[in-house]
Design an enzyme around this catalytic site. Structure first.
Site, PDB file in Angstrom:
ATOM      1  N   HIS A 290      10.166   5.355  -3.541  1.00 42.06           N
ATOM      2  CA  HIS A 290       9.887   4.939  -2.264  1.00 42.06           C
ATOM      3  C   HIS A 290       9.348   3.347  -2.239  1.00 42.06           C
ATOM      4  CE1 HIS A 290       6.556   5.978  -4.743  1.00 42.06           C
ATOM      5  NE2 HIS A 290       5.467   5.471  -3.868  1.00 42.06           N
TER       6      HIS A 290
ATOM      7  N   GLY B  21       0.132   7.856 -11.328  1.00 37.27           N
ATOM      8  CA  GLY B  21      -0.464   8.631 -10.304  1.00 37.27           C
ATOM      9  C   GLY B  21       0.061  10.379 -10.248  1.00 37.27           C
ATOM     10  N   TYR B  22       0.777  10.437  -9.118  1.00 39.19           N
ATOM     11  CA  TYR B  22       0.967  11.587  -8.749  1.00 39.19           C
ATOM     12  C   TYR B  22       2.483  12.249  -9.345  1.00 39.19           C
ATOM     13  CZ  TYR B  22      -2.549  11.722  -5.212  1.00 39.19           C
ATOM     14  OH  TYR B  22      -3.994  11.567  -4.907  1.00 39.19           O
TER      15      TYR B  22
ATOM     16  N   ASP C  15       0.793  -1.420  -0.052  1.00 37.55           N
ATOM     17  CA  ASP C  15      -0.022  -0.127   0.020  1.00 37.55           C
ATOM     18  C   ASP C  15       0.957   1.187  -0.130  1.00 37.55           C
ATOM     19  OD1 ASP C  15      -2.634   0.640  -0.136  1.00 37.55           O
ATOM     20  OD2 ASP C  15      -2.454   1.838   1.633  1.00 37.55           O
TER      21      ASP C  15
HETATM   22  P1  IMP Z   1      -3.211   1.884  -3.630  1.00 34.05           P
HETATM   23  O1  IMP Z   1      -3.262   1.046  -4.936  1.00 34.05           O
HETATM   24  O2  IMP Z   1      -4.493   1.755  -2.678  1.00 34.05           O
HETATM   25  O3  IMP Z   1      -1.768   1.618  -2.808  1.00 34.05           O
HETATM   26  O4  IMP Z   1      -2.967   3.173  -3.748  1.00 34.05           O
HETATM   27  C1  IMP Z   1      -2.006   4.042  -4.183  1.00 34.05           C
HETATM   28  C2  IMP Z   1      -2.238   5.456  -4.893  1.00 34.05           C
HETATM   29  O5  IMP Z   1      -1.066   6.108  -4.309  1.00 34.05           O
HETATM   30  C3  IMP Z   1      -1.958   5.449  -6.266  1.00 34.05           C
HETATM   31  O6  IMP Z   1      -3.252   5.255  -6.887  1.00 34.05           O
HETATM   32  C4  IMP Z   1      -1.271   6.723  -6.485  1.00 34.05           C
HETATM   33  O7  IMP Z   1      -2.392   7.692  -6.606  1.00 34.05           O
HETATM   34  C5  IMP Z   1      -0.638   7.042  -5.155  1.00 34.05           C
HETATM   35  N1  IMP Z   1       0.911   6.492  -5.685  1.00 34.05           N
HETATM   36  C6  IMP Z   1       1.397   5.402  -4.819  1.00 34.05           C
HETATM   37  N2  IMP Z   1       2.721   5.215  -5.424  1.00 34.05           N
HETATM   38  C7  IMP Z   1       2.872   6.159  -6.411  1.00 34.05           C
HETATM   39  C8  IMP Z   1       3.869   6.440  -7.137  1.00 34.05           C
HETATM   40  O8  IMP Z   1       4.801   5.958  -7.316  1.00 34.05           O
HETATM   41  N3  IMP Z   1       3.868   7.510  -8.059  1.00 34.05           N
HETATM   42  C9  IMP Z   1       2.739   8.292  -8.014  1.00 34.05           C
HETATM   43  N4  IMP Z   1       1.707   8.088  -7.212  1.00 34.05           N
HETATM   44  C10 IMP Z   1       1.829   6.877  -6.467  1.00 34.05           C
END
Ligand code: IMP
Length: 182
Positions: free
Chosen positions: A169, A142-143, A66
């Site tokens: 990260h 993502g961001y 996560d």
């Molecule tokens: P998860 O899939 O519930 O862990 O959501 C993670 C969310 O955090 C993603 O949809 C992105 O919006 C953001 N995120 C996590 N890791 C990254 C990254 O490496 N780059 C950019 N956004 C990230």
């Protein structure tokens, strides 16, 4: 080492494979997704890992991941809500920081791995940076187009996937995981 990542996110898979080239990493595609209602990244990583454990072959190692972004001026939001926060992540984050001098943010990645015997190994990776004034770059996800890591002038989307494999990260968490498993 064979590891099944309990996720549908191909970007995460690509980045973990790049960070851990010696490992055989695949996606475990369980039919249903678990409810990610944890209060912290590590809770959601464990929810995904345990869900994966329940659906994976008994002899497989299973990972839950996560991750998200914590923005200082937003008191750490969107945090665990990063994926759900907004359909227009980038626009909305830029709007929320309009006129804000403090643009510090950090990416966080938590990995929870469950061994065939049920034992748990955890690893964390963080990447500090600032939110850019406008999106730049094409790679990552993502961001990434608005995140400038400390010590860099380019966004992660400009720095690219090869840079992420080394410095993100997720790469940092993956290395910490490899150390913990050694
Ligand atoms: P998860 O899939 O519930 O862990 O959501 C993670 C969310 O955090 C993603 O949809 C992105 O919006 C953001 N995120 C996590 N890791 C990254 C990254 O490496 N780059 C950019 N956004 C990230």
């Amino acid at each position: 080492m064979t590891l099944l990542l309990a996720s549908r996110n191909e970007n995460k898979l690509r980045e973990l494979r790049a960070a851990l080239p010696a490992w055989d990493i695949g996606l475990l595609d369980a039919r249903e997704d678990p409810v990610e209602d944890g209060a912290a990244f590590v809770d959601n990583a464990r929810i995904k890992a345990l869900h994966g454990r329940a659906h994976a072959p008994g002899d497989a190692w299973v990972a839950g991941e996560d991750s998200g972004i914590e923005v200082a001026a937003l008191e750490g939001r969107p945090g665990v809500e990063s994926a759900r926060w907004s359909a227009n992540w980038i626009e909305d984050l830029l709007a929320a920081l309009e006129g804000e001098a403090d643009r510090r943010a950090r990416y966080v990645c938590e990995l929870v791995v469950i061994a065939p015997d049920g034992g748990e190994v955890r690893a964390t990776g963080r990447l500090a940076g600032t939110i850019a004034a406008a999106p730049r770059g094409e790679e990552g996800f993502g961001y990434d187009p608005i995140f400038v890591p400390d010590g860099e002038t380019r966004t992660v989307a400009e720095l690219g996937n090869a840079w992420k494999a080394e410095h993100s990260h997720r790469a940092r968490a993956a290395r910490a995981l490899a150390d913990a498993l050694r």
